[in-house]
Enzyme design. Structure first.
Site, short mmCIF file in Angstrom:
data_model
loop_
_atom_site.label_atom_id
_atom_site.label_comp_id
_atom_site.label_asym_id
_atom_site.label_seq_id
_atom_site.Cartn_x
_atom_site.Cartn_y
_atom_site.Cartn_z
N GLY A 7 0.79 -1.22 0.00
CA GLY A 7 0.00 0.00 0.00
C GLY A 7 0.83 1.28 0.00
O GLY A 7 0.29 2.35 -0.27
N CYS A 17 -27.25 -8.62 -17.53
CA CYS A 17 -26.62 -8.22 -18.80
C CYS A 17 -27.57 -8.56 -19.95
O CYS A 17 -28.11 -9.67 -20.03
CB CYS A 17 -25.30 -8.97 -18.98
SG CYS A 17 -24.58 -8.82 -20.63
N CYS A 70 -25.69 -11.53 -22.20
CA CYS A 70 -25.41 -12.87 -21.69
C CYS A 70 -26.24 -13.22 -20.46
O CYS A 70 -26.15 -14.33 -19.95
CB CYS A 70 -23.93 -13.05 -21.39
SG CYS A 70 -23.38 -12.27 -19.86
N CYS A 114 -22.38 -6.43 -19.92
CA CYS A 114 -21.17 -6.68 -19.14
C CYS A 114 -20.06 -5.72 -19.55
O CYS A 114 -19.81 -5.52 -20.74
CB CYS A 114 -20.63 -8.09 -19.41
SG CYS A 114 -21.54 -9.42 -18.64
N CYS A 153 -18.37 -11.88 -20.78
CA CYS A 153 -19.63 -11.88 -21.52
C CYS A 153 -19.56 -12.85 -22.71
O CYS A 153 -20.47 -13.65 -22.92
CB CYS A 153 -19.92 -10.47 -22.03
SG CYS A 153 -21.64 -10.20 -22.52
#
Lengths: 203, 297
Positions: free
Chosen positions: B31, B240, B243, B265, B271
């Site tokens: 980090g 979606c 899909c 998507c 997808c």
């Protein structure tokens, strides 16, 4: 002089340096897991193959190297590193970007190496510590970033004071030294982020 | 026309060593933003120069590279960067998440869970999560040194005071391994939970701002929140349209000037894989003749 005569750098510097770096990257990303350092170079004694590969892959004119007395005493070793990497060899470990301990029996703590500052904790020494063997079982228990749960690590020979030094190192986080333990052509990472405890019963 | 000869993966070896050392320190201090000497790349800042330098420094001959831009493999940025590494490194490329060893991304994390050994490289515009709250680098550096992150909590609180909820939806701040406040790059906050204890190594490169940071595998990544206003991901009302996937991040596509639109998507590989497996959404193209008999689910 024998060290220089019997030593050689990378055969293919671009790809061998990359492979060596990736081993170091995996080692620090997954502390305690042994990673193979594959380049077949002729390491000048007392450097083990992975130590030599790591220094050749990562050191250059920007990174002072500190060598322990056992390594410094070896004729030609400092010249080998200067020639291969261009890195200055320094006597003051607190100035070193890389430290190399070839004689683990002479290990006397991590305090004298660069620890970084709270503002810039990255300005600390990466210490390569050579041992005889590393195992996935043993006295050390590791936890922290890069470890799902806990992981064990065995270091041979047992190094007096190592466990305490590692615990103190982690205590100082985010300051601290990052260790790369080397045995032959194997490297194991112990970054400062890793909590290390020693199980006395296993010793 | 003669092609200029480049070093493997474009960057010179000294630059790679410098970036590799920064990556190792970044991994050791999860980090924390490690400063590095970012180079000029043959693309403008803002197009992923940080991610490209990180990818160029870690890439080897055996790697399989995938590049996505907002989840998509086939937008300009993704196509250009993929071609760049095909040309300068000769590495194999793929669009399949599961087949890639290195995935460079702009602002999404693939829907397919990442595996151990994979590396996800983020392109980062502004690495400093506190920058819009405190413009002085000297001050933000001190805040990180002292882990003094009250300012960010104030910002999230002001969101609640003004909007009734935390209105930050992307670049949602996270705490890494309980120590450093980190900007996950402008990914939708939908993706934040995927960073938490991911099996893959996550590297972040900011070229213009000259910073590299990292999240090792299996590392705690916690989105900031309050007890009475817990962190929540975005929800979508419909699946979606192509899909039929639910629980994935969707892009809104405007279809006409009469308010017509569809949600699909954002992860094109996910997808396409689902469509190939026979999943159909409400607006999927008619089933091809050879696939007769399958029906939408």
């Amino acid at each position: 002089m024998t060290a220089i005569v019997s030593a050689a750098g990378f055969e293919n510097p671009v790809h061998e340096a990359q492979a060596t770096f990736r081993a170091a990257m995996r080692a620090l990303a997954e502390p305690g897991l042994a990673q193979a350092v594959t380049p077949a170079l002729l390491a000048p004694p007392p450097l083990q193959p992975a130590t030599a590969a790591l220094l050749l892959a990562l050191a250059d004119f920007e990174t002072p190297i500190w060598l322990d007395p056992a390594a410094l005493a070896m004729d030609g070793l400092a010249d080998f590193l200067r020639f291969q990497t261009g890195a200055p060899i320094v006597a003051d470990p607190s100035r070193a970007a890389f430290g190399v301990i070839t004689d683990a029996a002479a290990f006397d703590g991590l305090d004298r190496f660069a620890q970084g500052t709270l503002d810039y904790p990255d300005r600390s020494t990466t210490l390569i510590l050579q041992v005889d063997a590393l195992a996935a079982e043993g006295a050390f228990e590791l936890s922290g970033p890069g470890i799902a749960g806990r992981r064990r690590l065995g270091v041979t020979p047992a190094i007096p004071g190592l466990a305490r030094a590692l615990a103190g190192n982690h205590e100082m986080f985010p300051r601290g030294v990052d260790l790369l333990l080397v045995a032959g052509d194997t490297v194991v990472g112990l970054p400062r982020s890793t909590r290390v405890t020693e199980d006395a019963a296993c010793m | 026309m003669t092609a200029a000869a480049y070093n493997f993966a474009y960057l010179d070896e000294q630059t790679k060593r410098m970036i590799r050392r920064a990556i190792l320190k970044a991994i050791a201090i999860p980090g924390y933003q490690v400063p590095f000497a970012s180079r000029e790349m043959p693309m403008p800042y803002g197009w992923g120069t940080g991610g490209v330098q990180v990818t160029a420094s870690i890439l080897g001959r055996d790697d399989v590279l995938k590049v996505i831009d907002q989840g998509s493999d086939d937008t300009t940025n993704a196509v250009s960067i993929r071609k760049f590494f095909q040309k300068t490194a000769g590495v194999a490329t793929t669009t399949a998440t599961a087949e890639a060893t290195v995935i460079q991304t702009r602002h999404r994390i693939p829907e397919t869970p990442l595996q151990a050994g994979q590396v996800l490289v983020y392109q980062v515009p502004i690495p400093e999560p506190l920058r819009f709250l405190e413009p002085r680098e000297t001050e933000t550096r001190k805040m990180h040194a002292l882990a003094e992150y009250g300012l960010m909590h104030v910002k999230l609180y002001e969101d609640i005071a003004r909007h009734g909820h935390i209105a930050t939806t992307y670049a949602y701040p996270v705490m890494v391994a309980g120590r450093y406040l980190m900007d996950p790059s402008p990914t939708p906050k939908f993706d934040n939970p995927k960073m938490h204890r991911s099996a893959a190594l996550q590297l972040f490169g900011a070229g213009r701002e000259k910073r590299i940071y990292a999240v090792p595998p299996h590392t705690e990544v916690v989105s900031l929140d309050f007890e009475d206003h817990p962190f929540e991901v975005n929800r979508f009302e419909q699946p979606c349209a192509l899909c039929g996937a639910e629980g994935v991040y969707l892009d809104e596509v405007v279809l006409d000037d009469r308010g017509g639109r569809m949600f699909v998507c954002s992860d094109t590989d996910h997808c396409e894989t689902r469509q190939a497996a026979g999943h159909r959404g409400t607006m999927a193209s008619p089933i091809a003749a050879g696939e007769g008999g399958r029906r939408a689910d």
